[in-house]
Write a protein that holds these residues in place. Structure first.
Motif, PDB file in Angstrom:
ATOM      1  N   HIS A 251       0.859  -1.195   0.000  1.00  0.00           N
ATOM      2  CA  HIS A 251       0.000   0.000   0.000  1.00  0.00           C
ATOM      3  C   HIS A 251       0.890   1.238   0.000  1.00  0.00           C
ATOM      4  O   HIS A 251       1.738   1.407   0.886  1.00  0.00           O
ATOM      5  CB  HIS A 251      -0.923   0.003   1.222  1.00  0.00           C
ATOM      6  N   ARG A 252       0.721   2.043  -1.014  1.00  0.00           N
ATOM      7  CA  ARG A 252       1.446   3.308  -1.150  1.00  0.00           C
ATOM      8  C   ARG A 252       2.962   3.127  -0.995  1.00  0.00           C
ATOM      9  O   ARG A 252       3.641   3.885  -0.299  1.00  0.00           O
ATOM     10  CB  ARG A 252       0.931   4.334  -0.151  1.00  0.00           C
ATOM     11  N   GLY A 253       3.469   2.078  -1.640  1.00  0.00           N
ATOM     12  CA  GLY A 253       4.904   1.876  -1.684  1.00  0.00           C
ATOM     13  C   GLY A 253       5.505   1.100  -0.533  1.00  0.00           C
ATOM     14  O   GLY A 253       6.712   0.842  -0.522  1.00  0.00           O
ATOM     15  N   VAL A 254       4.696   0.719   0.458  1.00  0.00           N
ATOM     16  CA  VAL A 254       5.187  -0.087   1.577  1.00  0.00           C
ATOM     17  C   VAL A 254       4.694  -1.517   1.379  1.00  0.00           C
ATOM     18  O   VAL A 254       3.489  -1.746   1.240  1.00  0.00           O
ATOM     19  CB  VAL A 254       4.712   0.462   2.932  1.00  0.00           C
ATOM     20  N   ARG A 255       5.629  -2.473   1.352  1.00  0.00           N
ATOM     21  CA  ARG A 255       5.282  -3.871   1.108  1.00  0.00           C
ATOM     22  C   ARG A 255       5.698  -4.734   2.295  1.00  0.00           C
ATOM     23  O   ARG A 255       6.851  -4.686   2.729  1.00  0.00           O
ATOM     24  CB  ARG A 255       5.982  -4.364  -0.165  1.00  0.00           C
ATOM     25  N   VAL A 256       4.750  -5.521   2.792  1.00  0.00           N
ATOM     26  CA  VAL A 256       5.006  -6.447   3.891  1.00  0.00           C
ATOM     27  C   VAL A 256       4.661  -7.854   3.395  1.00  0.00           C
ATOM     28  O   VAL A 256       3.546  -8.085   2.911  1.00  0.00           O
ATOM     29  CB  VAL A 256       4.179  -6.098   5.139  1.00  0.00           C
ATOM     30  N   SER A 257       5.617  -8.785   3.511  1.00  0.00           N
ATOM     31  CA  SER A 257       5.439 -10.136   2.981  1.00  0.00           C
ATOM     32  C   SER A 257       5.805 -11.160   4.046  1.00  0.00           C
ATOM     33  O   SER A 257       6.727 -10.947   4.849  1.00  0.00           O
ATOM     34  CB  SER A 257       6.323 -10.352   1.745  1.00  0.00           C
ATOM     35  N   TYR A 258       5.096 -12.286   4.009  1.00  0.00           N
ATOM     36  CA  TYR A 258       5.359 -13.384   4.951  1.00  0.00           C
ATOM     37  C   TYR A 258       5.347 -14.694   4.182  1.00  0.00           C
ATOM     38  O   TYR A 258       4.498 -14.913   3.292  1.00  0.00           O
ATOM     39  CB  TYR A 258       4.310 -13.429   6.056  1.00  0.00           C
ATOM     40  N   ARG A 259       6.270 -15.584   4.539  1.00  0.00           N
ATOM     41  CA  ARG A 259       6.338 -16.910   3.914  1.00  0.00           C
ATOM     42  C   ARG A 259       6.503 -17.979   4.991  1.00  0.00           C
ATOM     43  O   ARG A 259       7.299 -17.823   5.922  1.00  0.00           O
ATOM     44  CB  ARG A 259       7.515 -16.991   2.948  1.00  0.00           C
TER      45      ARG A 259
END
Length: 417
Positions: A293-301
């Protein structure tokens, strides 16, 4: 770079220049893309125990895409320079393949060289589209290449869930939301960055065509893609064809939807590889998700993958290839949780995207199914901890799905130089 690598780089640049010239003569269009990631990795444990910190430039790629003849011909060329920036591999506990262990191996300089002919039948088959693909690249099997996904570190299951850098011929047929692909390819894996697929092995016969795969992809709703695939790979660890075969299965579901400044992505996959007629079987289950969202990326694996434990060399990050005993010391199971956070910065140069990131992986490794391999004795414990920080610099790569050819190439046909 080796002489062969320099020649390849020159050939790719000449091909791209030729594409630019043809764009004014034969309705050709093309684009250049590229990226590189500067990263500092700290991992604990390493083979033999203890921790290690390294700085590397990883995933340095230059890609050229072109299309012509009313979008019926698609060309893909990808130069990968990991053989120069990380010849000893990238620190990555659990990763394995092509003779590297607990390091991700460098990919070959000629990562992709693909030509595709799309819809040669035109209106003769109605709404259907035939695709014919030939070159060096990804086999139609399994899920997307990890380079196209929102994490730095490749998952442990890379060689269970993808088949890449083969000489491959693919026949595709696309009808509405369904695509069926079949392929023939060479089973042997590269052993170094300058390797080319072995098309013929003296005394053993043709390696090209000794392996095959099939993949069915269904897109039931917008943004959702489900695939199932099978592959038989002849002697992947012995280039001459004297090693055991692999039989592979893969199922995955992928969701990706962009809405304004928000993107949601998720992948669930299962894969199984049976080696030497079922004497060894390796399973993997993986789930990952990303919210941007608006250039902030949060990812989990989350990943749970079984890995073969092969005889190591004096360098504990390298395995003996090919193994003269054609056996394993055991099987390990890696259970890992990875969190990745990245922020897109304002572009300092038009088209250039800079994204600093941080990534942490926590998990464990255990021996399964007997064998002499003992992770406590080898690593000094069963806990896995990694921390990476760095920055990704890219032009045009965001959203590109590497290994998608022909009728699956998506928006590539609309790109312009």
């Amino acid at each position: 770079m080796t002489g062969r690598g320099s020649a390849l780089a020159g050939a790719l640049l000449l091909a791209l220049a030729r594409t630019a010239t043809l764009s004014a003569q034969a309705s050709w269009h093309g684009t250049l893309m590229g990226q590189a990631i500067g990263a500092i990795d700290h991992v604990d444990p390493t083979p033999g125990g203890g921790s290690l910190t390294e700085a590397r430039v990883v995933q340095p790629v230059l890609m050229g895409l072109a299309n012509g003849w009313n979008h019926h011909v698609l060309l893909t060329a990808t130069l990968d320079l990991e053989g120069l920036t990380m010849p000893g591999g990238e620190l990555a506990p659990g990763d394995w393949g092509e003779g590297f262990v607990d390091r991700r191996h460098p990919h070959t300089y000629a990562h992709e060289l693909i030509a595709a002919w799309v819809d040669p039948l035109g209106k003769l088959d109605g709404a259907g589209r035939l695709g014919l693909v030939l070159g060096k690249g990804f086999v139609p099997f399994g899920s997307d290449d990890p380079m196209s996904r929102p994490f730095l570190r490749y998952p442990v299951n890379h060689h269970l869930s993808q088949l890449l850098e083969r000489a491959v011929g693919i026949v595709q047929y696309d009808l509405g939301p369904v695509t069926l692909e079949g392929s023939l390819f060479n089973g042997d894996e590269p052993t170094k960055a300058s390797d080319w697929p072995l098309l013929y092995a003296s005394g053993e016969g043709w390696r090209f065509g000794d392996s095959h795969s099939a993949r069915l992809t269904v897109r039931p709703i917008a943004g959702l893609e489900v695939q199932g695939s099978l592959a038989h790979v002849h002697s992947p660890e012995s280039r001459t064809g004297a090693g055991p075969d692999d039989n592979k299965q893969s199922l995955s579901a992928r969701f990706d939807r962009v809405n304004g400044t928000t993107e949601r992505y998720a992948l669930l996959e299962w894969a199984r590889t049976s080696e030497a007629g079922g004497f060894f079987v390796f399973h993997t289950v993986l789930g990952e998700a990303m919210m941007a969202h608006r250039g902030v990326r949060v990812s989990y694996r989350f990943e749970r993958t079984e890995r073969p434990e092969e005889q190591r060399l004096l360098d504990p990050f390298r395995a003996l290839r090919p193994d003269p005993d054609l056996g394993l010391l055991g099987v390990s199971r890696w259970t890992l949780h990875t969190l990745h956070v990245a922020v897109d910065l304002r572009q300092p140069i038009r088209g250039l995207l800079l994204a600093p990131f941080g990534e942490v992986t926590l998990g464990s490794v255990h021996g399964v199914g007997g064998g002499v391999f003992d992770p406590v004795a080898f690593y000094g414990g069963t806990g896995v901890h990694t921390l990476s920080v760095g920055v990704t610099a890219s032009v045009g790569m965001r959203g590109h799905r590497m290994g998608r050819y022909g009728v699956l190439a998506g928006d590539m046909a609309g790109m312009t130089m």
